[in-house]
Motif scaffolding. Structure first.
Motif, PDB file in Angstrom:
ATOM      1  N   GLY A 177       0.814  -1.136   0.107  1.00  0.00           N
ATOM      2  CA  GLY A 177       0.179   0.041   0.062  1.00  0.00           C
ATOM      3  C   GLY A 177       0.709   1.292  -0.111  1.00  0.00           C
ATOM      4  O   GLY A 177       0.377   2.438   0.339  1.00  0.00           O
ATOM      5  N   VAL A 178       2.045   1.184  -0.338  1.00  0.00           N
ATOM      6  CA  VAL A 178       2.991   2.491  -0.361  1.00  0.00           C
ATOM      7  C   VAL A 178       3.111   2.801  -1.848  1.00  0.00           C
ATOM      8  O   VAL A 178       3.847   1.870  -2.667  1.00  0.00           O
ATOM      9  N   GLU A 179       3.032   4.075  -2.203  1.00  0.00           N
ATOM     10  CA  GLU A 179       3.546   4.548  -3.568  1.00  0.00           C
ATOM     11  C   GLU A 179       4.687   4.293  -3.846  1.00  0.00           C
ATOM     12  O   GLU A 179       5.664   4.490  -2.836  1.00  0.00           O
ATOM     13  N   TRP A 189       8.759   4.864   4.960  1.00  0.00           N
ATOM     14  CA  TRP A 189       9.592   4.007   5.887  1.00  0.00           C
ATOM     15  C   TRP A 189      10.208   4.670   7.049  1.00  0.00           C
ATOM     16  O   TRP A 189      10.385   4.114   7.999  1.00  0.00           O
ATOM     17  N   LEU A 190      10.886   5.683   6.622  1.00  0.00           N
ATOM     18  CA  LEU A 190      11.570   6.486   7.585  1.00  0.00           C
ATOM     19  C   LEU A 190      10.627   7.013   8.584  1.00  0.00           C
ATOM     20  O   LEU A 190      10.909   6.971   9.818  1.00  0.00           O
ATOM     21  N   ALA A 240      14.224  -3.524  12.024  1.00  0.00           N
ATOM     22  CA  ALA A 240      13.873  -4.171  11.133  1.00  0.00           C
ATOM     23  C   ALA A 240      13.334  -3.356   9.889  1.00  0.00           C
ATOM     24  O   ALA A 240      13.606  -3.421   8.644  1.00  0.00           O
ATOM     25  N   ILE A 241      12.795  -2.315  10.174  1.00  0.00           N
ATOM     26  CA  ILE A 241      12.262  -1.416   9.046  1.00  0.00           C
ATOM     27  C   ILE A 241      13.587  -0.783   8.305  1.00  0.00           C
ATOM     28  O   ILE A 241      13.594  -0.680   7.028  1.00  0.00           O
ATOM     29  N   TYR A 242      14.504  -0.153   9.050  1.00  0.00           N
ATOM     30  CA  TYR A 242      15.571   0.302   8.489  1.00  0.00           C
ATOM     31  C   TYR A 242      16.662  -0.897   7.650  1.00  0.00           C
ATOM     32  O   TYR A 242      17.021  -0.421   6.607  1.00  0.00           O
TER      33      TYR A 242
END
Length: 391
Positions: A276-278, A286-287, A304-306
Motif C-alpha cells: 500500500g505504499v506508492e 519507511w523513515l 527491522a524497518i531500517y
C-alpha cells in the motif's frame, strides 16, 4: 431542556431523563425546582410506565437528594412495570445494600435469564470464588454463546480447569479469537498447534490467530517457521478477501517487539512494509514508520524497518545516517560499528559515515582502530578519484 410556550413549560421527557442520568449528583438549592422535577418524572412514569429510563431518572432524583429509601421503592416499582428492563434491574441492584442486592439480582436473572450483564453483576456480588463459579455456571447454561461469560468463568479457574473450560467455550463460541488464543496458550506445544489450526479453519479472516501461531513457533525456537507462517498469513488473508492494513500490522509488530517475540516482529515488518505504499513515497514513508516505532519503544521493529529500507535503497546515504543515529541512541557500540562498516561499503563517498565510525572507535579508547578507519577512508577516496580520471 424547556421552552416557555403560552405560559406552559414544554419538556422532552427522553432528553430530560438522559440529562439527569448523565449529570453528577448535586443538591437542589431551589425547593421549587425539586418539586417540579419530581412532578415531571412522576408524570413520565405514569404516562409511559414501560419506559425504563423514566423510572431510573425518577429514582436517581431521589438518590441525589438523599432520599435513598424512596429511590429504592421507586425503582422497585419500575422493575414491576418493566420486568424485562435490564437497565432498570441493574439500577435496582446498585441502589440496594450488598445483601439485598443479591436478592434483587437473583429475581432479575430469573426474569431475564438471557441477560449477560445481570449474570455478571450477580457473580460480582458474590464474595467467595466458589459462589462466583456457581453463578457463572448457571449463567452459561442459559447463555452458552456469551464470550463475556466464558471469559469471566475462565478467570476464576486454575490452568488445568481453565483449559477444560476453554475447550468447551470454543465449541460454543467458535468465532471468538480471544477464546481460541487463550486455549492455545494453555495447551502443550503440539496441542496448541492443533488448536490454532482449528481456529484458522473456523475464523479464516483473522490475523491474530496467525500471529499467535508465529509466536508459538518462535517460543519453541523454530525460527525458520516464523517467517513462513507470517507470509502464509498475508497470502491466506488476501485470498479470503481481507484487506491488509499495514498500520494495523505494524502496530502488531510493535506489540510483538515489546512482548519479546522479536522474530515475529521482524517477519511482520518484512511482510507488510511495502504493502500500500506508492513507489515514490517508499523512502519517506519507511523513515516515518521507523520513527513511529522508536516513539513506541519498539526498537527491534525500528531496526527491522531500517534493514528493509536499506535492502531496497542500499545507496541512500540519508537512510544509512538515520539508521546510524538510531543505533547510536538505542543500540550498542558493536551494532553501530557493524552498521557503519556496511554503510561505507555502499556509500564510500559519504565522509560523515567514515567519521562516525572513527569517532565511535576513538570514544571507546581504540585510537589505532579510529586511525585505521580514517586511513581506509583516505585510500577509498583516492581510489575513487583516480578511477574518475581513467579513460
Amino acid at each position: 431542556m424547556s421552552d416557555s410556550v403560552s405560559g406552559q413549560t414544554v419538556v422532552d421527557p427522553k432528553s430530560f431523563c438522559t440529562d439527569l442520568n448523565s449529570t453528577a449528583p448535586q443538591s437542589f438549592t431551589d425547593i421549587g425546582d425539586l418539586k417540579k422535577a419530581r412532578l415531571l418524572l412522576e408524570s413520565i412514569t405514569k404516562t409511559n410506565p414501560k419506559h425504563g429510563p423514566g423510572w431510573i431518572a425518577r429514582a436517581g432524583l431521589e438518590e441525589v437528594t438523599g432520599h435513598i429509601q424512596m429511590a429504592r421503592q421507586i425503582i422497585a416499582k419500575g422493575c414491576e412495570a418493566v420486568p424485562n428492563g435490564e437497565e432498570v434491574w441493574l439500577e435496582a441492584t446498585r441502589l440496594q445494600t450488598p445483601e439485598n442486592a443479591k436478592t434483587v439480582v437473583a429475581r432479575a436473572v430469573r426474569q431475564i435469564p438471557q441477560s449477560v450483564k445481570l449474570w455478571i453483576k450477580a457473580a460480582d456480588l458474590e464474595d467467595e470464588s466458589m459462589y462466583k463459579k456457581r453463578v457463572l455456571r448457571n449463567a452459561l447454561e442459559n447463555v452458552p454463546t456469551s464470550v463475556a461469560l466464558w471469559k469471566e468463568a475462565v478467570k476464576l479457574e486454575e490452568p488445568d480447569d481453565a483449559r477444560i473450560l476453554l475447550s468447551r467455550a470454543v465449541e460454543c463460541c467458535p468465532t471468538s479469537v480471544d477464546l481460541w488464543v487463550a486455549l492455545a496458550k494453555l495447551e502443550t506445544y503440539e496441542n496448541a498447534r492443533k488448536v490454532l489450526n482449528n481456529a484458522r479453519e473456523k475464523i479464516p479472516t483473522d490475523r491474530q490467530i496467525w500471529l499467535t501461531a508465529a509466536k508459538l513457533e518462535e517460543a519453541h525456537e523454530n525460527a525458520d517457521m516464523v517467517k513462513t507462517i507470517v507470509d502464509r498469513a498475508i497470502s491466506s488473508l488476501q485470498s479470503n478477501g481481507v484487506e491488509i492494513h499495514r498500520d494495523q500490522w505494524l502496530k502488531d509488530a510493535h506489540d510483538c517487539d515489546r512482548s519479546g517475540s522479536k522474530l515475529t516482529c521482524q517477519a511482520v515488518v518484512h511482510g507488510v512494509l511495502g504493502i500500500g505504499v506508492e513507489m515514490e513515497s517508499r523512502k519517506s514513508q519507511w523513515l516515518d514508520d521507523a520513527e513511529t516505532a522508536v516513539q513506541a519503544e519498539a526498537f527491534t521493529c525500528a531496526r527491522a524497518i531500517y534493514t528493509y529500507a536499506l535492502s531496497v535503497f542500499p545507496s541512500k546515504k540519508s537512510i544509512w545516517l538515520r539508521a546510524a543515529y538510531f543505533e547510536k541512541e538505542h543500540g550498542t557500540r558493536s551494532s553501530l560499528e557493524r552498521l557503519l562498516q556496511d554503510a561505507v561499503l555502499h556509500c564510500p563517498k559519504a565522509e560523515v559515515l567514515w567519521l562516525m565510525g572513527a569517532k565511535s572507535r576513538w570514544l571507546a579508547g581504540d585510537v589505532p582502530g579510529a586511525r585505521t578507519i580514517l586511513s581506509e577512508s583516505f585510500k577509498v577516496r583516492i581510489f575513487i578519484f583516480l578511477k574518475g580520471l581513467s579513460f
